[in-house]
Design a protein around this motif. Sequence first.
Motif, PDB file in Angstrom:
ATOM      1  N   HIS A   1       0.866  -1.181   0.000  1.00  0.00           N
ATOM      2  CA  HIS A   1       0.000   0.000   0.000  1.00  0.00           C
ATOM      3  C   HIS A   1       0.901   1.230   0.000  1.00  0.00           C
ATOM      4  N   VAL A   2       0.883   1.982  -1.083  1.00  0.00           N
ATOM      5  CA  VAL A   2       1.690   3.187  -1.190  1.00  0.00           C
ATOM      6  C   VAL A   2       0.996   4.317  -0.441  1.00  0.00           C
ATOM      7  N   VAL A   3       1.716   4.924   0.497  1.00  0.00           N
ATOM      8  CA  VAL A   3       1.186   6.042   1.281  1.00  0.00           C
ATOM      9  C   VAL A   3       1.385   7.347   0.518  1.00  0.00           C
ATOM     10  N   ASN A   4       2.613   7.555   0.036  1.00  0.00           N
ATOM     11  CA  ASN A   4       2.907   8.747  -0.749  1.00  0.00           C
ATOM     12  C   ASN A   4       4.259   8.573  -1.415  1.00  0.00           C
ATOM     13  N   GLN A   5       4.519   9.423  -2.403  1.00  0.00           N
ATOM     14  CA  GLN A   5       5.786   9.373  -3.116  1.00  0.00           C
ATOM     15  C   GLN A   5       6.192  10.776  -3.526  1.00  0.00           C
ATOM     16  N   TRP A   6       7.510  10.994  -3.583  1.00  0.00           N
ATOM     17  CA  TRP A   6       8.044  12.296  -3.902  1.00  0.00           C
ATOM     18  C   TRP A   6       9.235  12.145  -4.838  1.00  0.00           C
ATOM     19  N   LEU A   7       9.435  13.145  -5.685  1.00  0.00           N
ATOM     20  CA  LEU A   7      10.603  13.202  -6.554  1.00  0.00           C
ATOM     21  C   LEU A   7      11.501  14.336  -6.099  1.00  0.00           C
ATOM     22  N   ASP A   8      12.795  14.083  -6.118  1.00  0.00           N
ATOM     23  CA  ASP A   8      13.792  15.116  -5.852  1.00  0.00           C
ATOM     24  C   ASP A   8      13.807  16.047  -7.065  1.00  0.00           C
ATOM     25  N   LEU A   9      13.491  17.304  -6.866  1.00  0.00           N
ATOM     26  CA  LEU A   9      13.402  18.245  -7.980  1.00  0.00           C
ATOM     27  C   LEU A   9      14.745  18.507  -8.652  1.00  0.00           C
ATOM     28  N   THR A  10      15.842  18.156  -7.982  1.00  0.00           N
ATOM     29  CA  THR A  10      17.152  18.318  -8.608  1.00  0.00           C
ATOM     30  C   THR A  10      17.511  17.119  -9.475  1.00  0.00           C
ATOM     31  N   GLY A  11      16.700  16.071  -9.395  1.00  0.00           N
ATOM     32  CA  GLY A  11      16.885  14.894 -10.249  1.00  0.00           C
ATOM     33  C   GLY A  11      17.642  13.767  -9.571  1.00  0.00           C
ATOM     34  N   GLY A  12      17.416  12.556 -10.099  1.00  0.00           N
ATOM     35  CA  GLY A  12      18.181  11.399  -9.667  1.00  0.00           C
ATOM     36  C   GLY A  12      17.749  10.697  -8.399  1.00  0.00           C
ATOM     37  N   ARG A  13      16.672  11.163  -7.743  1.00  0.00           N
ATOM     38  CA  ARG A  13      16.213  10.480  -6.528  1.00  0.00           C
ATOM     39  C   ARG A  13      14.696  10.467  -6.471  1.00  0.00           C
ATOM     40  N   PHE A  14      14.200   9.389  -5.861  1.00  0.00           N
ATOM     41  CA  PHE A  14      12.764   9.179  -5.692  1.00  0.00           C
ATOM     42  C   PHE A  14      12.545   8.658  -4.284  1.00  0.00           C
ATOM     43  N   PHE A  15      11.563   9.207  -3.586  1.00  0.00           N
ATOM     44  CA  PHE A  15      11.245   8.802  -2.223  1.00  0.00           C
ATOM     45  C   PHE A  15       9.845   8.207  -2.234  1.00  0.00           C
ATOM     46  N   ILE A  16       9.679   7.088  -1.546  1.00  0.00           N
ATOM     47  CA  ILE A  16       8.353   6.478  -1.472  1.00  0.00           C
ATOM     48  C   ILE A  16       8.142   5.900  -0.074  1.00  0.00           C
ATOM     49  N   LEU A  17       6.984   6.192   0.492  1.00  0.00           N
ATOM     50  CA  LEU A  17       6.581   5.647   1.786  1.00  0.00           C
ATOM     51  C   LEU A  17       5.463   4.656   1.514  1.00  0.00           C
ATOM     52  N   TYR A  18       5.620   3.433   1.987  1.00  0.00           N
ATOM     53  CA  TYR A  18       4.621   2.395   1.725  1.00  0.00           C
ATOM     54  C   TYR A  18       4.586   1.385   2.854  1.00  0.00           C
ATOM     55  N   GLU A  19       3.482   0.653   2.898  1.00  0.00           N
ATOM     56  CA  GLU A  19       3.329  -0.429   3.865  1.00  0.00           C
ATOM     57  C   GLU A  19       3.420  -1.748   3.120  1.00  0.00           C
ATOM     58  N   ALA A  20       4.240  -2.648   3.638  1.00  0.00           N
ATOM     59  CA  ALA A  20       4.381  -3.993   3.064  1.00  0.00           C
ATOM     60  C   ALA A  20       3.783  -4.992   4.040  1.00  0.00           C
ATOM     61  N   GLU A  21       2.885  -5.831   3.529  1.00  0.00           N
ATOM     62  CA  GLU A  21       2.224  -6.832   4.373  1.00  0.00           C
ATOM     63  C   GLU A  21       3.114  -8.033   4.659  1.00  0.00           C
ATOM     64  N   SER A  22       4.115  -8.264   3.797  1.00  0.00           N
ATOM     65  CA  SER A  22       4.975  -9.437   3.979  1.00  0.00           C
ATOM     66  C   SER A  22       6.319  -9.204   3.299  1.00  0.00           C
ATOM     67  N   SER A  23       7.276 -10.052   3.624  1.00  0.00           N
ATOM     68  CA  SER A  23       8.583  -9.963   2.968  1.00  0.00           C
ATOM     69  C   SER A  23       8.473 -10.315   1.490  1.00  0.00           C
ATOM     70  N   GLU A  24       7.528 -11.175   1.145  1.00  0.00           N
ATOM     71  CA  GLU A  24       7.326 -11.531  -0.266  1.00  0.00           C
ATOM     72  C   GLU A  24       6.829 -10.317  -1.066  1.00  0.00           C
ATOM     73  N   ALA A  25       5.881  -9.580  -0.484  1.00  0.00           N
ATOM     74  CA  ALA A  25       5.382  -8.369  -1.151  1.00  0.00           C
ATOM     75  C   ALA A  25       6.493  -7.327  -1.274  1.00  0.00           C
ATOM     76  N   TYR A  26       7.270  -7.194  -0.211  1.00  0.00           N
ATOM     77  CA  TYR A  26       8.395  -6.255  -0.222  1.00  0.00           C
ATOM     78  C   TYR A  26       9.369  -6.593  -1.351  1.00  0.00           C
ATOM     79  N   ALA A  27       9.742  -7.853  -1.468  1.00  0.00           N
ATOM     80  CA  ALA A  27      10.671  -8.282  -2.518  1.00  0.00           C
ATOM     81  C   ALA A  27      10.073  -8.076  -3.906  1.00  0.00           C
TER      82      ALA A  27
END
Length: 91
Positions: free
Chosen positions: A31-57
């Motif tokens: 479940h993705v909570v939110n996501q952000w892009l670095d305005l200077t480029g080259g980076r992406f931030f994402i906050l999410y909930e993973a129900e299991s290690s399988e989903a995470y992978a």
Amino acid sequence: MLFMDISTWAPEHREDILKHFKEIRPPAGIHVVNQWLDLTGGRFFILYEAESSEAYAAFNLPWSDVCTIDSVPVMEAIDFIKHMAEHGLKF
């Protein structure tokens, strides 16, 4: 469990990154909570909930060919303070 991922990529992978963004969707158990892009480029931030290690992978492995992901398990500060107090620890 909540995770904050910081993805970084080299400029030469920009087109590959854009292709991934267009094609890849979060798998079941993410479940993705939110996501952000670095305005200077080259980076992406994402906050999410993973129900299991399988989903995470399943969520992170498809990106391993085009970027590096620093993944950090996180907890809201208020929840951490409550958890500490429940265990007799002072913060």
